[in-house]
Design a protein around this motif. Structure first.
Motif, PDB file in Angstrom:
ATOM      1  N   ALA A  23       0.760  -1.065   0.031  1.00 22.64           N
ATOM      2  CA  ALA A  23       0.084   0.017   0.123  1.00 22.64           C
ATOM      3  C   ALA A  23       0.969   1.191  -0.210  1.00 22.64           C
ATOM      4  N   LEU A  24       0.233   2.357  -0.437  1.00 21.05           N
ATOM      5  CA  LEU A  24       1.053   3.702  -0.120  1.00 21.05           C
ATOM      6  C   LEU A  24       0.137   4.736   0.643  1.00 21.05           C
ATOM      7  N   GLU A  25       0.640   4.544   1.966  1.00 20.77           N
ATOM      8  CA  GLU A  25      -0.434   5.379   2.882  1.00 20.77           C
ATOM      9  C   GLU A  25       0.386   5.771   4.084  1.00 20.77           C
ATOM     10  N   GLN A  26       0.029   6.594   4.660  1.00 18.95           N
ATOM     11  CA  GLN A  26       0.567   7.475   5.975  1.00 18.95           C
ATOM     12  C   GLN A  26       0.807   6.423   6.779  1.00 18.95           C
ATOM     13  N   HIS A  27       2.046   6.614   7.585  1.00 19.26           N
ATOM     14  CA  HIS A  27       2.488   5.641   8.553  1.00 19.26           C
ATOM     15  C   HIS A  27       3.165   6.737   9.768  1.00 19.26           C
ATOM     16  N   PHE A  63       0.028  -0.484  -4.914  1.00 18.09           N
ATOM     17  CA  PHE A  63      -0.927   0.457  -4.262  1.00 18.09           C
ATOM     18  C   PHE A  63      -2.154  -0.506  -3.521  1.00 18.09           C
ATOM     19  N   GLY A  64      -2.815  -0.342  -2.569  1.00 17.07           N
ATOM     20  CA  GLY A  64      -3.768  -1.125  -2.144  1.00 17.07           C
ATOM     21  C   GLY A  64      -5.081  -0.262  -1.661  1.00 17.07           C
ATOM     22  N   ALA A  65      -5.978  -0.806  -0.655  1.00 17.41           N
ATOM     23  CA  ALA A  65      -6.935  -0.314  -0.243  1.00 17.41           C
ATOM     24  C   ALA A  65      -6.702   0.358   1.261  1.00 17.41           C
ATOM     25  N   SER A  66      -6.566   1.700   0.949  1.00 18.69           N
ATOM     26  CA  SER A  66      -6.101   2.334   2.166  1.00 18.69           C
ATOM     27  C   SER A  66      -7.066   3.635   2.645  1.00 18.69           C
ATOM     28  N   GLY A  67      -8.356   3.592   2.048  1.00 12.49           N
ATOM     29  CA  GLY A  67      -9.432   4.563   2.231  1.00 12.49           C
ATOM     30  C   GLY A  67      -9.364   4.996   3.685  1.00 12.49           C
ATOM     31  N   GLU A  68      -9.006   4.016   4.761  1.00  5.82           N
ATOM     32  CA  GLU A  68      -9.126   4.661   6.121  1.00  5.82           C
ATOM     33  C   GLU A  68      -8.223   5.605   6.584  1.00  5.82           C
ATOM     34  N   HIS A  69      -7.218   5.805   5.486  1.00  2.00           N
ATOM     35  CA  HIS A  69      -5.975   6.778   5.745  1.00  2.00           C
ATOM     36  C   HIS A  69      -5.963   8.051   5.194  1.00  2.00           C
ATOM     37  N   GLN A  70      -7.143   8.141   4.082  1.00  2.47           N
ATOM     38  CA  GLN A  70      -7.238   9.331   3.229  1.00  2.47           C
ATOM     39  C   GLN A  70      -7.165  10.508   3.693  1.00  2.47           C
ATOM     40  N   SER A  71      -7.293  10.669   4.874  1.00  2.68           N
ATOM     41  CA  SER A  71      -7.181  12.305   5.689  1.00  2.68           C
ATOM     42  C   SER A  71      -5.804  12.754   5.451  1.00  2.68           C
ATOM     43  N   PHE A  72      -4.871  11.868   5.769  1.00  2.00           N
ATOM     44  CA  PHE A  72      -3.709  12.310   5.939  1.00  2.00           C
ATOM     45  C   PHE A  72      -3.087  12.165   4.413  1.00  2.00           C
ATOM     46  N   ALA A  73      -2.025  13.448   4.267  1.00  5.84           N
ATOM     47  CA  ALA A  73      -1.498  13.709   2.866  1.00  5.84           C
ATOM     48  C   ALA A  73      -0.690  12.647   2.362  1.00  5.84           C
ATOM     49  N   GLY A  74      -0.353  12.171   1.155  1.00  5.56           N
ATOM     50  CA  GLY A  74       0.114  11.104   0.558  1.00  5.56           C
ATOM     51  C   GLY A  74      -0.470  10.014   0.332  1.00  5.56           C
ATOM     52  N   LEU A 178     -12.360   3.621  14.169  1.00  3.77           N
ATOM     53  CA  LEU A 178     -11.572   3.592  12.762  1.00  3.77           C
ATOM     54  C   LEU A 178     -12.409   3.210  11.550  1.00  3.77           C
ATOM     55  N   ARG A 179     -13.116   1.997  11.617  1.00  2.00           N
ATOM     56  CA  ARG A 179     -14.023   1.805  10.285  1.00  2.00           C
ATOM     57  C   ARG A 179     -15.056   2.768  10.274  1.00  2.00           C
ATOM     58  N   ALA A 180     -15.671   3.659  11.230  1.00  2.00           N
ATOM     59  CA  ALA A 180     -16.621   4.531  11.166  1.00  2.00           C
ATOM     60  C   ALA A 180     -16.102   5.876  10.745  1.00  2.00           C
ATOM     61  N   GLY A 181     -14.929   6.340  11.059  1.00  2.00           N
ATOM     62  CA  GLY A 181     -14.531   7.442  10.890  1.00  2.00           C
ATOM     63  C   GLY A 181     -12.957   7.792  10.252  1.00  2.00           C
ATOM     64  N   GLY A 182     -12.316   6.443  10.054  1.00  2.00           N
ATOM     65  CA  GLY A 182     -11.165   6.641   9.337  1.00  2.00           C
ATOM     66  C   GLY A 182     -10.093   6.615  10.534  1.00  2.00           C
ATOM     67  N   THR A 183      -8.978   6.485  10.217  1.00  2.00           N
ATOM     68  CA  THR A 183      -7.777   6.732  11.151  1.00  2.00           C
ATOM     69  C   THR A 183      -7.753   8.014  12.020  1.00  2.00           C
ATOM     70  N   ALA A 184      -7.984   9.045  11.232  1.00  2.00           N
ATOM     71  CA  ALA A 184      -7.897  10.597  11.780  1.00  2.00           C
ATOM     72  C   ALA A 184      -9.124  10.589  12.886  1.00  2.00           C
ATOM     73  N   ALA A 185      -9.883   9.571  13.052  1.00  2.00           N
ATOM     74  CA  ALA A 185     -11.060   9.663  13.959  1.00  2.00           C
ATOM     75  C   ALA A 185     -10.434   9.245  15.503  1.00  2.00           C
ATOM     76  N   VAL A 186      -9.442   8.351  15.375  1.00  2.00           N
ATOM     77  CA  VAL A 186      -8.758   7.810  16.519  1.00  2.00           C
ATOM     78  C   VAL A 186      -7.479   8.121  16.732  1.00  2.00           C
TER      79      VAL A 186
END
Length: 227
Positions: A23-27, A63-74, A178-186
């Motif tokens: 995946a390509l997502e915030q860490h 690239f993967g399924a990373s919608g839960e991290h979409q609030s974070f740039a990149g 996390l499932r309800a609001g994404g990673t940024a919610a927690v």
């Protein structure tokens, strides 16, 4: 052997192919966006090197399924359905010459796509399996586990001076939110865990443990045992 480096006559027909899925997502503020891809490729490469029979390492699905991290740039996500289709088509193509395909998944958000793809492919009578890059006791995201792995695999990419704890709850506590609001919610910094105490030595042990899980899936091929 790495598939991308072979010429077509060098490709061993009937070999097992390992496909790392990342995946390509915030860490968090301290790990690179390609962490899951780096880990998945390294685990698959380690298993391929240790396997006693022909195993070919395919390029990583980056690239993967990373919608839960979409609030974070990149973060760059293709979503579950697109990833499922990509994996199905990849395996169908590989199986025209490969005996077996094993997906080595490095990102939890890919699970629905990986499971659905494998179920469809098995129904089509393809010899395919999947293995997670996981160990008992690992934290959820960008904590000690992944930080240790990256310190071992790509130490120059770790901004250790920026490492800080994030959300410290258990999976049972955090995942519904996390499932309800994404990673940024927690977690404001994107970390689910605590990277404190991470080390390259621990990362080497984690890599071996994850590769051992892949080798266990490969074992029936050489022993003739039923899957």
């Amino acid at each position: 052997m790495r598939l991308a480096e072979l010429t077509w006559p060098e490709v061993p027909r009937g070999a097992t192919v390992l496909v790392p899925v990342g995946a390509l997502e915030q860490h968090g503020p301290h790990l690179p966006l390609d962490t899951d891809a780096v880990v998945a490729e390294a685990v698959a490469a380690r298993a391929a090197a240790l396997a006693p029979h022909d195993v070919v390492l395919a390029p990583v699905v980056a690239f993967g399924a990373s919608g839960e991290h979409q609030s974070f740039a990149g973060t760059t996500s293709i979503g579950t359905e697109a990833l499922r289709v990509v994996l199905v088509e990849l395996v169908r193509s590989l199986r025209t010459w490969a005996g077996r395909v094993v997906l080595v998944n490095g990102h939890g958000g890919n699970l629905d796509a990986v499971r659905a793809a494998v179920a469809q492919l098995v129904a089509e009578q393809h010899d395919v399996a999947w293995v997670p890059c996981a160990v008992a006791g690992a934290d959820l995201h960008a904590g000690r586990t992944e930080t240790s792995l990256l310190l071992h695999l790509a130490p120059a990419s770790v901004r250790l001076d920026r490492a800080e704890p994030g959300a410290l709850g258990s999976a049972a506590e955090l995942l519904p939110r996390l499932r309800a609001g994404g990673t940024a919610a927690v977690s404001a910094n994107g970390v689910l865990g605590d990277p404190t105490g991470a080390s390259a030595a621990e990362g080497a042990q984690l890599l071996d443990a994850m590769a051992a899980r892949v080798l266990a899936v490969l074992a029936p091929v050489e022993t003739g045992a039923a899957r």
